[in-house]
Design an enzyme around this catalytic site. Structure first.
Site, short mmCIF file in Angstrom:
data_model
loop_
_atom_site.label_atom_id
_atom_site.label_comp_id
_atom_site.label_asym_id
_atom_site.label_seq_id
_atom_site.Cartn_x
_atom_site.Cartn_y
_atom_site.Cartn_z
N ARG A 1 0.86 -1.19 0.00
CA ARG A 1 0.00 0.00 0.00
C ARG A 1 0.89 1.23 0.00
O ARG A 1 1.93 1.26 0.66
CB ARG A 1 -0.92 0.02 1.22
CG ARG A 1 -1.93 -1.11 1.24
CD ARG A 1 -2.93 -0.97 2.37
NE ARG A 1 -3.82 -2.11 2.43
CZ ARG A 1 -4.92 -2.24 1.71
NH1 ARG A 1 -5.26 -1.27 0.87
NH2 ARG A 1 -5.69 -3.30 1.81
N GLY A 2 0.48 2.25 -0.75
CA GLY A 2 1.29 3.46 -0.84
C GLY A 2 0.43 4.70 -0.87
O GLY A 2 -0.79 4.66 -0.63
N ARG A 3 1.08 5.82 -1.20
CA ARG A 3 0.41 7.11 -1.18
C ARG A 3 -0.74 7.17 -2.19
O ARG A 3 -1.76 7.79 -1.95
CB ARG A 3 1.45 8.20 -1.50
CG ARG A 3 0.91 9.60 -1.52
CD ARG A 3 2.02 10.63 -1.64
NE ARG A 3 2.90 10.32 -2.78
CZ ARG A 3 4.21 10.14 -2.67
NH1 ARG A 3 4.79 10.21 -1.51
NH2 ARG A 3 4.95 9.87 -3.74
N PHE A 4 -0.59 6.50 -3.34
CA PHE A 4 -1.57 6.63 -4.40
C PHE A 4 -2.44 5.38 -4.59
O PHE A 4 -3.11 5.25 -5.60
CB PHE A 4 -0.88 6.98 -5.72
CG PHE A 4 -0.24 8.33 -5.71
CD1 PHE A 4 -0.97 9.46 -5.40
CD2 PHE A 4 1.11 8.47 -5.99
CE1 PHE A 4 -0.38 10.70 -5.38
CE2 PHE A 4 1.71 9.72 -5.98
CZ PHE A 4 0.96 10.84 -5.67
N ASP B 1 10.84 10.66 -7.33
CA ASP B 1 10.52 9.94 -6.09
C ASP B 1 11.38 8.68 -5.98
O ASP B 1 10.88 7.59 -5.68
CB ASP B 1 9.03 9.58 -6.05
CG ASP B 1 8.55 9.22 -4.63
OD1 ASP B 1 9.25 9.58 -3.67
OD2 ASP B 1 7.49 8.59 -4.50
N VAL C 1 -1.18 -2.16 -4.32
CA VAL C 1 -0.68 -3.04 -5.38
C VAL C 1 -1.12 -4.46 -5.07
O VAL C 1 -0.87 -4.97 -3.97
CB VAL C 1 0.85 -2.97 -5.50
CG1 VAL C 1 1.34 -3.92 -6.58
CG2 VAL C 1 1.30 -1.54 -5.79
#
Length: 513
Positions: free
Chosen positions: A200-203, A322, A206
């Site tokens: 899980r990430g900022r956007f 990034d 997955v």
């Protein structure tokens, strides 16, 4: 308005319940077939019992190809809970001329017979045609009447709602439909099944997913992050973006209705995951460090390069913006590939670079000039920002390397020892800009010839003076040279080789950007 909504909801529940009772068929077993049974080490054919959660529905499926009129079955078997298969007693593909035919159904062994029945066309039966059954007119009648009633109520309620909202400005930013999905190789290829969340990430998150006989990664963005999805798709779609050290792009799709839309980005799946995850659980040898670092540098150098005259067009220089160990993925042989282009900037001749807002990316990897808000908005300035972050990633690799004669540190993120796991922007400004600190390079690393050269290279990547930083191409040459020199060191000639090393002409220290 409230009464109408409650009535609509009640009717909807009744119709859904009745439909489920009438149409649902329990699936216990399905016909099994695998054309690739030797490679997959399974049986070629048989009967497959269907397992799953009690509250989930189970289905049968079949996939096949039509090659010049000859039907070739690819796979048959059990299929997990899928709303597209609900209440289908017959296995029928309705899509117009797909590359791979796919159908699913409910009921024991319902995939034994399957057919191709495109809408608006005459049925083209397969070698196992389905015998048509008489229509269930009563069921259709009982289902359609409440549905039509619901549709009428919803339309009226929507009209009243819009009429009421016209007099008041919206408080929240409205959800926007991203329009039709971009052309994708996946449109028409089924089935694509989500298996488990891997990150899980900022956007978004997955998923590991299965596309026919291979695993893929599906990055799912909520509609609010449309810009990141769109930017990543556009970068992957640029000419010349197929490279061994850049994550392989497969396709992009829009999933869901206009009210509840998810944006999907499908790429190759790598089981080892990110460099950050790998270093948490593993240490690396000197040769492994060099291989990861060299392939990582190659990927970034290719990304930064402006390449005209390719067959499919002109590849512009791209700044990642990034770079971090979470955005470097590892293949099974530890070859690195660069991923996540949601913030990337492309520098095309005669075009704006897009949103060049300075303070983007992950705080702990921000260069001093980014933290200060003193960026020169030119191409080379953005590429040098990537190189600062690359220096921090190289430090992470060095901290988990077993080459030096000393203890290997527990894995830590850059500046975690100095600031902790959740630094604020002010924390980073104080440490990086004002105190000019960097992560600690251990004294005993200097006792290993290769690690000593790596430390010097890291310092030249994260130099406070942006113009003094190495370029990505120069970094790749340095690492190749380091590995070549350390590989010839033996116990007998270590003194001689160390003398040679001190006289090596490295590539120029100044950036060649």
């Amino acid at each position: 308005m409230g009464a109408a909504a409650k009535l609509a909801f009640a009717v909807f529940l009744i119709s859904c319940s009745s439909g489920a009772i009438l149409g649902r068929s329990e699936t216990q077993e399905c016909l099994f077939f695998n054309a690739n049974w030797e490679r997959d080490r399974t049986n070629q054919t048989g009967v497959e019992p269907c397992y799953g959660d009690k509250d989930k529905r189970r289905h049968c499926f079949a996939t096949w190809k039509n090659i010049s009129g000859s039907i070739e079955i690819v796979k048959q078997g059990c299929w997990l809970d899928d709303i597209n298969c609900y209440d289908r007693t017959d296995c029928i593909e309705k899509k117009d001329s797909p590359e791979v035919y796919f159908c699913c159904c409910e009921g024991n062994m319902c995939n034994e017979k399957f057919s191709y029945f495109p809408e608006m066309e005459v049925t083209q039966p397969t070698s196992n045609p389905v015998t048509p059954k008489p229509p269930y007119y009563n069921i259709l009648l009982y289902s359609l009447v409440p549905l039509m009633l619901i549709a009428g109520i919803v339309i009226c309620a929507f009209w009243v709602y819009r009429h009421h909202m016209m007099a008041y400005p919206p408080v929240l930013v409205p959800t926007q439909d991203p329009g039709p999905p971009p052309p994708s190789p996946l449109l028409g290829l089924k089935p694509l099944q989500l298996l488990e969340v891997k990150a899980r990430g900022r956007f978004g998150c997955v998923w590991k997913a299965q596309l026919l006989n291979e695993y893929v990664a599906v990055k799912i963005f909520p509609i609010q992050d449309k810009q990141s999805w769109q930017n990543e798709y556009e970068v992957y779609s640029l000419p010349g973006m197929k490279h061994e050290n850049i994550l392989q792009f497969i396709g992009a799709e829009k999933r869901g209705t206009s009210v509840d839309v998810d944006l999907w980005l499908i790429t190759a799946f790598h089981e080892k995951g990110s460099l950050s995850d790998f270093l948490k659980a593993n240490v690396v040898s000197w040769n492994e460090l060099c291989h990861i670092a060299e392939t990582m540098a190659r990927g970034l150098a290719y990304l930064h390069e402006d390449i005209p005259g390719l067959k499919d067009g002109h590849k512009p220089a791209i700044s990642h913006r990034d770079i971090k160990s979470k955005n470097v993925l590892l293949k099974n042989n530890l070859t690195a590939c660069i991923a996540d282009f949601g913030l990337a900037l492309k520098f095309e001749a005669g075009k704006s670079g897009g949103d060049t807002h300075g303070q983007v990316g992950t705080r702990r990897y921000m260069a001093p000039e980014v933290l200060e808000g003193a960026i020169n908005f030119q191409r080379d300035a953005f590429l040098r920002i990537d190189m600062y972050a690359m220096g921090l990633v190289l430090w992470e690799l060095a901290s988990r390397c077993t080459a030096a004669d000393g203890p290997v540190d527990e894995y830590m993120l850059p500046f975690e020892e100095e600031i902790g796991q959740h630094p604020s922007l002010e924390d980073m400004q104080e440490v990086v800009v004002h105190k000019k600190k960097r992560p600690v390079l251990r004294d005993y690393w200097q006792k290993h010839a290769g690690m000593a050269m790596l430390c010097e290279t890291i310092e030249e990547c994260w130099d406070h003076d942006a113009e003094a930083r190495l370029s990505a191409g120069c970094l790749g040459e340095r690492i190749t040279q380091m590995q070549r020199l350390t590989n010839i060191i033996t116990t007998e000639d270590i003194v001689t080789v160390v003398t040679m090393v001190t006289n090596v002409d490295f590539p120029p220290k100044e950036s060649s950007l």
